[in-house]
Write a protein that holds these residues in place. Structure first.
Motif, PDB file in Angstrom:
ATOM      1  N   GLU A 365       0.707  -1.227   0.157  1.00  0.00           N
ATOM      2  CA  GLU A 365       0.042   0.041  -0.010  1.00  0.00           C
ATOM      3  C   GLU A 365       0.875   1.273  -0.142  1.00  0.00           C
ATOM      4  OE1 GLU A 365       1.072  -1.784   2.754  1.00  0.00           O
ATOM      5  OE2 GLU A 365       0.594  -0.879   4.559  1.00  0.00           O
ATOM      6  N   VAL A 366       0.402   2.490  -0.403  1.00  0.00           N
ATOM      7  CA  VAL A 366       1.103   3.603  -0.406  1.00  0.00           C
ATOM      8  C   VAL A 366       0.816   4.389   0.740  1.00  0.00           C
ATOM      9  CG1 VAL A 366       1.459   5.617  -1.761  1.00  0.00           C
ATOM     10  CG2 VAL A 366       0.997   3.568  -2.902  1.00  0.00           C
ATOM     11  N   LEU A 367       1.830   4.807   1.760  1.00  0.00           N
ATOM     12  CA  LEU A 367       1.550   5.599   2.802  1.00  0.00           C
ATOM     13  C   LEU A 367       2.196   6.896   2.505  1.00  0.00           C
ATOM     14  CD1 LEU A 367       3.000   2.785   5.151  1.00  0.00           C
ATOM     15  CD2 LEU A 367       0.653   3.414   4.703  1.00  0.00           C
ATOM     16  N   THR A 368       1.717   8.020   3.474  1.00  0.00           N
ATOM     17  CA  THR A 368       2.268   9.240   3.422  1.00  0.00           C
ATOM     18  C   THR A 368       3.673   9.308   4.593  1.00  0.00           C
ATOM     19  OG1 THR A 368       1.404   9.672   5.658  1.00  0.00           O
ATOM     20  CG2 THR A 368      -0.061  10.272   3.609  1.00  0.00           C
ATOM     21  N   ALA A 369       4.602   9.871   3.696  1.00  0.00           N
ATOM     22  CA  ALA A 369       6.056   9.803   4.397  1.00  0.00           C
ATOM     23  C   ALA A 369       6.848  11.165   4.504  1.00  0.00           C
ATOM     24  CB  ALA A 369       6.742   8.831   3.681  1.00  0.00           C
ATOM     25  N   GLY A 370       5.884  12.210   4.336  1.00  0.00           N
ATOM     26  CA  GLY A 370       6.628  13.610   4.415  1.00  0.00           C
ATOM     27  C   GLY A 370       5.415  14.761   4.523  1.00  0.00           C
ATOM     28  N   GLY A 371       5.872  15.859   4.470  1.00  0.00           N
ATOM     29  CA  GLY A 371       4.765  17.235   4.565  1.00  0.00           C
ATOM     30  C   GLY A 371       4.124  17.289   3.153  1.00  0.00           C
ATOM     31  N   ARG A 372       4.806  17.423   2.040  1.00  0.00           N
ATOM     32  CA  ARG A 372       3.993  17.533   1.001  1.00  0.00           C
ATOM     33  C   ARG A 372       4.030  16.170   0.253  1.00  0.00           C
ATOM     34  NH1 ARG A 372       6.517  22.214  -2.642  1.00  0.00           N
ATOM     35  NH2 ARG A 372       8.577  21.302  -1.988  1.00  0.00           N
ATOM     36  N   VAL A 373       2.811  15.608   0.359  1.00  0.00           N
ATOM     37  CA  VAL A 373       2.746  14.244  -0.166  1.00  0.00           C
ATOM     38  C   VAL A 373       2.764  13.848  -1.509  1.00  0.00           C
ATOM     39  CG1 VAL A 373       1.036  12.187   0.122  1.00  0.00           C
ATOM     40  CG2 VAL A 373       1.446  13.776   2.151  1.00  0.00           C
ATOM     41  N   LEU A 374       1.987  14.648  -2.206  1.00  0.00           N
ATOM     42  CA  LEU A 374       1.859  14.276  -3.795  1.00  0.00           C
ATOM     43  C   LEU A 374       1.385  15.600  -4.520  1.00  0.00           C
ATOM     44  CD1 LEU A 374      -1.386  14.023  -4.195  1.00  0.00           C
ATOM     45  CD2 LEU A 374      -0.769  11.741  -3.481  1.00  0.00           C
ATOM     46  N   SER A 375       1.390  15.620  -5.868  1.00  0.00           N
ATOM     47  CA  SER A 375       0.821  16.843  -6.687  1.00  0.00           C
ATOM     48  C   SER A 375       0.134  16.213  -7.619  1.00  0.00           C
ATOM     49  CB  SER A 375       1.798  17.983  -6.924  1.00  0.00           C
ATOM     50  OG  SER A 375       2.764  17.473  -7.462  1.00  0.00           O
ATOM     51  N   VAL A 376      -1.156  16.822  -7.808  1.00  0.00           N
ATOM     52  CA  VAL A 376      -1.924  16.020  -8.736  1.00  0.00           C
ATOM     53  C   VAL A 376      -1.975  17.307  -9.974  1.00  0.00           C
ATOM     54  CG1 VAL A 376      -4.205  15.331  -9.496  1.00  0.00           C
ATOM     55  CG2 VAL A 376      -3.488  15.310  -7.111  1.00  0.00           C
ATOM     56  N   THR A 377      -1.714  16.901 -11.062  1.00  0.00           N
ATOM     57  CA  THR A 377      -1.178  17.664 -12.275  1.00  0.00           C
ATOM     58  C   THR A 377      -2.258  17.342 -13.277  1.00  0.00           C
ATOM     59  OG1 THR A 377       1.051  17.764 -11.383  1.00  0.00           O
ATOM     60  CG2 THR A 377       0.612  18.513 -13.587  1.00  0.00           C
ATOM     61  N   ALA A 378      -2.622  18.536 -14.108  1.00  0.00           N
ATOM     62  CA  ALA A 378      -3.426  18.128 -15.294  1.00  0.00           C
ATOM     63  C   ALA A 378      -3.085  19.451 -16.170  1.00  0.00           C
ATOM     64  CB  ALA A 378      -4.888  18.137 -15.042  1.00  0.00           C
ATOM     65  N   VAL A 379      -3.196  18.967 -17.701  1.00  0.00           N
ATOM     66  CA  VAL A 379      -3.197  19.790 -18.785  1.00  0.00           C
ATOM     67  C   VAL A 379      -4.706  19.891 -19.251  1.00  0.00           C
ATOM     68  CG1 VAL A 379      -0.593  19.588 -19.041  1.00  0.00           C
ATOM     69  CG2 VAL A 379      -2.531  18.217 -20.324  1.00  0.00           C
ATOM     70  N   GLY A 380      -4.878  21.227 -19.961  1.00  0.00           N
ATOM     71  CA  GLY A 380      -6.294  21.550 -20.458  1.00  0.00           C
ATOM     72  C   GLY A 380      -6.029  22.670 -21.579  1.00  0.00           C
ATOM     73  N   ALA A 381      -6.941  22.760 -22.209  1.00  0.00           N
ATOM     74  CA  ALA A 381      -6.922  23.972 -23.430  1.00  0.00           C
ATOM     75  C   ALA A 381      -6.658  25.227 -22.789  1.00  0.00           C
ATOM     76  CB  ALA A 381      -8.329  23.886 -23.945  1.00  0.00           C
TER      77      ALA A 381
END
Ligand code: AMP
Length: 420
Positions: A365-381
């Motif tokens: 399983e994926v666990l949190t291991a720091g302050g900033r955990v992840l960033s969700v990125t997307a591109v669009g028009a």
């Protein structure tokens, strides 16, 4: 090409993601990496500050290029033993990395190169700090001289708080307050040729509306529809090229990524800070728009052939990234919580998740291991579409105490070409 990336953050995940999409890259390795990077690169448990260990790993892997992501190994001098071993490395040596490692050094380089920045004093005693604060007046800007992961700067109207921050640091830079919007402009350089990337804006404060403490960065977007025409050319001429030339003339050429944090003030563009590496989270959006395969560009910077490259190609699309941080970040982040919804966030291909503080638990399983955990990125028009997609991804992900800003790129998306 066999590439080894050093670091553990979402910046390194973004670098690894782009490198994994480059057909020239035949093998991708990362040390030490995180749970997300493990999906695109082979991980190696090496101390990233240990130059000898990193060099030994690069040798063992037969790496054709080592990309050093974070500032700490650069300032610690990890690039030197790699270069001494004849391994091309993307990232400056210890002395040039002082551009980020010491704010006082950066001020000295800027003064010598005629680069516009805030007027400042370097202070080592409470008396000096008090005099400098009074010389500039409020709002007060007090910066820890050394590396502080983006958290060593206090900007406040409160003189006592400014003095208290100064007292907690060995050496501080106290400077005039710069008004106006901020822009992050990255440039790739081999020490002579300077190749600016596209501008981005990040969000340093923890909370919506730019409230709360400074953080490593809570989100970013690119392009900046409101930025003045010709900004990149102006910054190349007045900031980036003179700085790179000054360091070369000093005998400590800077190769790698030169990051200019800029304020567009009423009196013109000023440098707020330099960094010696890709910025996090701006890298997530800048690389999402880069069309030129990344490995060849980084290698050209490492081996001094940037002048021979074709101009970089960019997508016209917009990109937005939203950081999800753990409870208590930035003061005392909580870790060890399971993260749900990672696959759902990427399910329809509209967003992608770049891991920062994550690790794989005993059951996979994926666990949190720091302050900033992840960033969700997307591109669009446009920015509005990119932010809708990024926030749709965020809505799928959950972990205990998760926090994120809800206003990343909101003003710019709404304002279009007007200043947000
Ligand atoms: P730094 O680590 O130097 O980038 O500073 C972190 C943040 O503090 C910057 O992104 C700015 O928002 C703010 N800051 C730094 N220096 C100044 C300044 N001279 N005037 C206004 N804000 C500043």
């Amino acid at each position: 090409m066999k590439v080894l990336v050093i670091g553990t953050g979402a910046r390194e995940h973004a670098l690894c993601r782009s490198l994994s999409q480059d057909p020239a890259v035949t093998e991708l390795h990362c040390a030490p990496g995180n749970a997300g990077i493990a999906r695109v690169a082979a991980l190696h448990p090496v101390d990233q500050l240990d130059g000898a260990a990193v060099t030994a790993l690069a040798r063992e892997l037969g790496a054709d290029l080592v990309v050093v992501g974070p500032e700490a190994p650069l300032v610690a001098g990890v690039a030197e033993p790699l270069r001494a071993a004849g391994i091309p490395v993307f990232g400056p040596g210890r002395e040039a990395a002082q551009l980020e490692g010491s704010k006082a050094f950066a001020k000295d380089v800027m003064a010598a190169a005629g680069v516009p920045t805030a007027r400042s004093y370097v202070c080592t005693t409470p008396e000096e700090a008090a005099a400098a604060l009074d010389a500039f007046g409020a709002p007060y800007v007090v910066k820890d001289d050394g590396l502080a992961a983006g958290k060593g700067v206090v900007v406040t109207e409160d003189r006592a708080a400014a003095l208290a921050h100064a007292a907690g640091c060995e050496r501080v830079v106290i400077e005039e307050y710069l008004d106006g919007p901020e822009v992050s402009l990255f440039a790739i350089t081999d020490g002579t040729t300077v190749l600016p990337l596209v501008p981005a804006q990040d969000f340093k404060r923890a909370l919506d509306g730019d409230q709360g403490p400074n953080t490593g960065g809570m989100g970013a977007y690119s392009p900046l529809p409101w930025a003045p025409e010709g900004l990149v050319a102006e910054v190349l001429e007045s900031v980036l090229q003179p700085t790179v030339d000054e360091l070369r003339h000093r005998g400590t050429p800077f190769s790698g990524l030169l990051y200019a944090g800029l304020a567009l003030t009423s009196r013109g563009t000023r440098v707020i800070e330099f960094n010696a590496r890709f910025g996090d989270p701006e890298t997530q959006v800048v690389l999402a728009r880069l069309r030129t395969p990344l490995a060849g560009v980084l290698l050209a910077a490492a081996d001094g052939t940037l002048g021979g490259l074709e101009p970089l190609r960019w997508s016209e699309e917009a990109a937005v990234t939203v950081v999800m941080a753990s409870e208590g970040y930035p003061a005392s982040p909580r870790t060890g919580d399971p993260i749900e919804g990672l696959d759902a966030a990427e399910a329809d291909g509209t967003a992608f998740v770049l891991h920062a503080g994550t690790k794989t638990g005993p059951a996979g399983e994926v666990l949190t291991a720091g302050g900033r955990v992840l960033s969700v990125t997307a591109v669009g028009a446009d920015l509005a579409e990119a932010r809708t997609k990024a926030y749709a991804g965020v809505a799928e992900i959950s972990f205990k105490g998760a926090q994120h800003r809800t206003d990343i790129a909101a003003a710019a998306a709404a304002a279009g070409r007007q200043l947000p």
